[in-house]
Enzyme design. Structure first.
Site, PDB file in Angstrom:
ATOM      1  N   ASP A   7       0.847  -1.288   0.075  1.00  0.00           N
ATOM      2  CA  ASP A   7      -0.127  -0.110  -0.045  1.00  0.00           C
ATOM      3  C   ASP A   7       0.838   1.215   0.046  1.00  0.00           C
ATOM      4  O   ASP A   7       1.591   1.836   1.154  1.00  0.00           O
ATOM      5  CB  ASP A   7      -0.759  -0.065   1.313  1.00  0.00           C
ATOM      6  CG  ASP A   7      -1.837   1.132   1.253  1.00  0.00           C
ATOM      7  OD1 ASP A   7      -2.253   1.671   0.086  1.00  0.00           O
ATOM      8  OD2 ASP A   7      -2.300   1.478   2.521  1.00  0.00           O
ATOM      9  N   GLU A  67      -1.195  -1.366  -4.704  1.00  0.00           N
ATOM     10  CA  GLU A  67      -2.495  -0.464  -5.228  1.00  0.00           C
ATOM     11  C   GLU A  67      -2.096   0.396  -6.262  1.00  0.00           C
ATOM     12  O   GLU A  67      -1.239   1.140  -6.415  1.00  0.00           O
ATOM     13  CB  GLU A  67      -3.007   0.249  -4.062  1.00  0.00           C
ATOM     14  CG  GLU A  67      -4.238   0.887  -4.173  1.00  0.00           C
ATOM     15  CD  GLU A  67      -4.756   1.387  -3.031  1.00  0.00           C
ATOM     16  OE1 GLU A  67      -6.165   1.425  -2.981  1.00  0.00           O
ATOM     17  OE2 GLU A  67      -4.132   2.031  -2.187  1.00  0.00           O
ATOM     18  N   ASP A 140      -2.503   0.713   7.110  1.00  0.00           N
ATOM     19  CA  ASP A 140      -1.816   0.577   5.657  1.00  0.00           C
ATOM     20  C   ASP A 140      -1.281  -0.649   5.469  1.00  0.00           C
ATOM     21  O   ASP A 140      -1.412  -1.233   4.552  1.00  0.00           O
ATOM     22  CB  ASP A 140      -0.629   1.531   5.864  1.00  0.00           C
ATOM     23  CG  ASP A 140      -1.083   2.784   5.847  1.00  0.00           C
ATOM     24  OD1 ASP A 140      -1.455   3.380   4.951  1.00  0.00           O
ATOM     25  OD2 ASP A 140      -0.757   3.414   6.971  1.00  0.00           O
TER      26      ASP A 140
END
Length: 176
Positions: A7, A67, A140
């Site tokens: 992330d 991501e 996260d």
């Protein structure tokens, strides 16, 4: 297959490592790479690169799930996150690590079966699928684990296997 979920961020990079056989995923580790807000941007990016190098060397993943970014209204934040993401991608490339990008919608569908799932639902399903006693913290790290689970699910398909094989083959021929 060992999967490193990422992330991306400039202040905090979430990471999650799972081992998957395509049906079941097993938790290995998760956490964050943090950089201090007052530090020069180039120093923060270097720290991210160094820490990513250590993660890849320690866990020797077969794939990285990261991501895909979407842009919000804060352009300065978006630029910094893009810079951090670029450093992360460059580090993966240094090791010949196949990179797979997923949107938040794809992650929600893969983890929860529903594209409009709330963040808490994704975290709860991540916990259940990895048989953890509690939701991983910080957020996260939980998001990175969800990305790894997403890739485990999608990567188990024949299409995912084909994409992985094609990426590995292209990296081998590019190195010759």
């Amino acid at each position: 297959m060992v999967i490193l979920g990422i992330d991306p961020g400039i202040a905090t990079v979430g990471f999650g490592v799972v081992i998957s056989d395509g049906i079941h995923s097993k938790f290995v580790n998760c956490g964050v790479i943090s950089t201090p807000a007052g530090e020069r941007t180039e120093k923060r990016l270097w720290d991210i690169f160094q820490n990513m190098t250590e993660l890849i060397e320690r866990y020797t993943p077969d794939a990285m799930a990261i991501e895909e970014l979407f842009f919000n209204n804060n352009q300065k934040t978006a630029v910094n996150v893009c810079q951090a993401r670029g450093v992360i991608l460059a580090c993966a490339e240094k090791f010949g690590l196949p990179i797979f990008e997923y949107t938040p919608l794809q992650v929600k569908v893969a983890v929860c079966g529903y594209g409009r799932a709330e963040k808490r639902q994704v975290q709860e399903m991540t916990k259940l699928q990895l048989k953890l006693s509690r939701i991983p913290k910080p957020d996260d790290a939980a998001d990175a684990l969800a990305l790894a689970i997403c890739h485990a699910s999608i990567g188990a398909s024949k299409l995912g296997e084909l994409k992985t094989a094609m990426l590995k083959a292209s990296k081998k021929t590019a190195g010759k």
